[in-house]
Design a protein around this motif. Structure first.
Motif, PDB file in Angstrom:
ATOM      1  N   LEU A  32      44.036  28.456  33.874  1.00 20.44           N
ATOM      2  CA  LEU A  32      42.601  28.171  33.860  1.00 20.44           C
ATOM      3  C   LEU A  32      41.944  28.553  35.182  1.00 20.44           C
ATOM      4  O   LEU A  32      40.849  29.125  35.202  1.00 20.44           O
ATOM      5  N   GLY A  33      42.613  28.239  36.287  1.00 18.74           N
ATOM      6  CA  GLY A  33      42.074  28.593  37.597  1.00 18.74           C
ATOM      7  C   GLY A  33      41.936  30.091  37.766  1.00 18.74           C
ATOM      8  O   GLY A  33      40.904  30.590  38.244  1.00 18.74           O
ATOM      9  N   CYS A  34      42.966  30.835  37.356  1.00 17.46           N
ATOM     10  CA  CYS A  34      42.927  32.303  37.452  1.00 17.46           C
ATOM     11  C   CYS A  34      41.834  32.874  36.559  1.00 17.46           C
ATOM     12  O   CYS A  34      41.091  33.774  36.972  1.00 17.46           O
ATOM     13  N   ALA A  35      41.726  32.365  35.350  1.00 19.43           N
ATOM     14  CA  ALA A  35      40.730  32.878  34.410  1.00 19.43           C
ATOM     15  C   ALA A  35      39.311  32.608  34.906  1.00 19.43           C
ATOM     16  O   ALA A  35      38.460  33.506  34.905  1.00 19.43           O
ATOM     17  N   ILE A  36      39.053  31.390  35.348  1.00 19.84           N
ATOM     18  CA  ILE A  36      37.714  31.034  35.831  1.00 19.84           C
ATOM     19  C   ILE A  36      37.381  31.807  37.097  1.00 19.84           C
ATOM     20  O   ILE A  36      36.294  32.379  37.230  1.00 19.84           O
ATOM     21  N   ASP A  37      38.327  31.853  38.019  1.00 22.13           N
ATOM     22  CA  ASP A  37      38.104  32.557  39.278  1.00 22.13           C
ATOM     23  C   ASP A  37      37.828  34.040  39.038  1.00 22.13           C
ATOM     24  O   ASP A  37      36.874  34.607  39.568  1.00 22.13           O
ATOM     25  N   ALA A  38      38.649  34.677  38.227  1.00 20.51           N
ATOM     26  CA  ALA A  38      38.475  36.104  37.960  1.00 20.51           C
ATOM     27  C   ALA A  38      37.172  36.381  37.225  1.00 20.51           C
ATOM     28  O   ALA A  38      36.490  37.379  37.497  1.00 20.51           O
ATOM     29  N   TYR A  70      28.389  41.600  31.067  1.00 22.51           N
ATOM     30  CA  TYR A  70      29.104  41.609  32.343  1.00 22.51           C
ATOM     31  C   TYR A  70      30.519  41.046  32.215  1.00 22.51           C
ATOM     32  O   TYR A  70      31.439  41.525  32.860  1.00 22.51           O
ATOM     33  N   ILE A  71      30.652  39.989  31.447  1.00 24.02           N
ATOM     34  CA  ILE A  71      31.958  39.340  31.264  1.00 24.02           C
ATOM     35  C   ILE A  71      32.140  39.035  29.788  1.00 24.02           C
ATOM     36  O   ILE A  71      31.167  38.954  29.032  1.00 24.02           O
ATOM     37  N   CYS A  72      33.396  38.875  29.358  1.00 29.19           N
ATOM     38  CA  CYS A  72      33.657  38.485  27.973  1.00 29.19           C
ATOM     39  C   CYS A  72      34.940  37.652  27.940  1.00 29.19           C
ATOM     40  O   CYS A  72      35.772  37.714  28.853  1.00 29.19           O
ATOM     41  N   LEU A  73      35.072  36.890  26.867  1.00 33.09           N
ATOM     42  CA  LEU A  73      36.204  35.979  26.725  1.00 33.09           C
ATOM     43  C   LEU A  73      37.536  36.723  26.703  1.00 33.09           C
ATOM     44  O   LEU A  73      38.500  36.286  27.323  1.00 33.09           O
ATOM     45  N   GLN A  74      37.599  37.849  26.022  1.00 33.09           N
ATOM     46  CA  GLN A  74      38.843  38.610  25.903  1.00 33.09           C
ATOM     47  C   GLN A  74      39.414  38.956  27.283  1.00 33.09           C
ATOM     48  O   GLN A  74      40.588  38.746  27.554  1.00 33.09           O
ATOM     49  N   TYR A  75      38.585  39.468  28.168  1.00 35.52           N
ATOM     50  CA  TYR A  75      39.078  39.868  29.484  1.00 35.52           C
ATOM     51  C   TYR A  75      39.255  38.673  30.417  1.00 35.52           C
ATOM     52  O   TYR A  75      40.090  38.711  31.317  1.00 35.52           O
ATOM     53  N   SER A  76      38.507  37.615  30.206  1.00 34.68           N
ATOM     54  CA  SER A  76      38.737  36.404  30.992  1.00 34.68           C
ATOM     55  C   SER A  76      40.127  35.847  30.709  1.00 34.68           C
ATOM     56  O   SER A  76      40.843  35.434  31.627  1.00 34.68           O
ATOM     57  N   LEU A  77      40.509  35.836  29.423  1.00 32.98           N
ATOM     58  CA  LEU A  77      41.855  35.376  29.061  1.00 32.98           C
ATOM     59  C   LEU A  77      42.927  36.308  29.618  1.00 32.98           C
ATOM     60  O   LEU A  77      43.977  35.852  30.091  1.00 32.98           O
ATOM     61  N   LEU A  78      42.650  37.607  29.586  1.00 34.63           N
ATOM     62  CA  LEU A  78      43.599  38.572  30.141  1.00 34.63           C
ATOM     63  C   LEU A  78      43.759  38.380  31.641  1.00 34.63           C
ATOM     64  O   LEU A  78      44.887  38.366  32.157  1.00 34.63           O
ATOM     65  N   TRP A  79      42.640  38.207  32.369  1.00 37.50           N
ATOM     66  CA  TRP A  79      42.735  37.964  33.818  1.00 37.50           C
ATOM     67  C   TRP A  79      43.495  36.675  34.101  1.00 37.50           C
ATOM     68  O   TRP A  79      44.248  36.601  35.072  1.00 37.50           O
ATOM     69  N   GLY A  80      43.303  35.660  33.270  1.00 32.63           N
ATOM     70  CA  GLY A  80      44.038  34.412  33.453  1.00 32.63           C
ATOM     71  C   GLY A  80      45.535  34.606  33.300  1.00 32.63           C
ATOM     72  O   GLY A  80      46.332  34.115  34.091  1.00 32.63           O
ATOM     73  N   ALA A  81      45.931  35.362  32.267  1.00 35.21           N
ATOM     74  CA  ALA A  81      47.363  35.627  32.045  1.00 35.21           C
ATOM     75  C   ALA A  81      47.948  36.480  33.171  1.00 35.21           C
ATOM     76  O   ALA A  81      49.050  36.193  33.674  1.00 35.21           O
ATOM     77  N   LEU A  82      47.232  37.520  33.580  1.00 35.03           N
ATOM     78  CA  LEU A  82      47.729  38.379  34.662  1.00 35.03           C
ATOM     79  C   LEU A  82      47.807  37.631  35.988  1.00 35.03           C
ATOM     80  O   LEU A  82      48.767  37.797  36.747  1.00 35.03           O
ATOM     81  N   GLY A  83      46.807  36.806  36.262  1.00 35.16           N
ATOM     82  CA  GLY A  83      46.828  36.018  37.499  1.00 35.16           C
ATOM     83  C   GLY A  83      47.976  35.023  37.516  1.00 35.16           C
ATOM     84  O   GLY A  83      48.658  34.856  38.532  1.00 35.16           O
ATOM     85  N   THR A  84      48.215  34.367  36.384  1.00 36.55           N
ATOM     86  CA  THR A  84      49.322  33.415  36.290  1.00 36.55           C
ATOM     87  C   THR A  84      50.657  34.106  36.495  1.00 36.55           C
ATOM     88  O   THR A  84      51.508  33.631  37.249  1.00 36.55           O
ATOM     89  N   ALA A  85      50.861  35.240  35.839  1.00 37.74           N
ATOM     90  CA  ALA A  85      52.111  35.989  35.984  1.00 37.74           C
ATOM     91  C   ALA A  85      52.301  36.449  37.428  1.00 37.74           C
ATOM     92  O   ALA A  85      53.408  36.381  37.971  1.00 37.74           O
ATOM     93  N   THR A  86      51.224  36.885  38.049  1.00 40.24           N
ATOM     94  CA  THR A  86      51.320  37.345  39.441  1.00 40.24           C
ATOM     95  C   THR A  86      51.718  36.214  40.370  1.00 40.24           C
ATOM     96  O   THR A  86      52.587  36.383  41.228  1.00 40.24           O
TER      97      THR A  86
END
Length: 121
Positions: A32-38, A70-86
């Motif tokens: 959630l932190g990664c998704a919101i932040d990104a 500017y932003i969409c749910l699909q990429y917010s979820l993707l950024w959250g997953a990528l941030g968590t994995a990183t």
């Protein structure tokens, strides 16, 4: 390229602060932190780039659940997953690789990286 470098730096600061207060953060809270932040960084970056350059660099208007394109749910979820994995797996790997470098090589590599980042346009 610069957009992603700035985004990574802006994302790293609050995440490192949040992680430093916990021994092992909850993967859900980390996601959630990664998704919101990104998402916030992506929205701010899109607004700033549009004002400075007077054009849109990306447009999510065709995606569902977008905010002004500017932003969409699909990429917010993707950024959250990528941030968590990183954070969970990438940071440890990078620290191990850094530990393998000879100390005399660290500073020159840092300056070369900074120079390349500044010259990249």
């Amino acid at each position: 390229m610069k957009r992603y470098v700035i985004r990574r730096l802006l994302m790293a600061i609050p995440l490192l602060l949040a992680i430093s207060f916990a021994d092992r953060p909850s993967p859900l809270l980390l996601f959630l932190g990664c998704a919101i932040d990104a998402t916030v960084v992506e929205w701010l970056t899109a607004k700033l780039l549009e004002r400075v350059n007077r054009r849109r660099w990306w447009d999510y208007s065709g995606k569902r659940f977008n905010v002004d394109g500017y932003i969409c749910l699909q990429y917010s979820l993707l950024w959250g997953a990528l941030g968590t994995a990183t954070v969970l797996w990438g940071n440890g790997l990078l620290f191990k690789l850094y530990g393998l470098l000879p100390q005399w090589l660290v500073r020159p590599l840092l300056w070369v990286s900074i120079t390349i980042s500044l010259l990249d346009q």
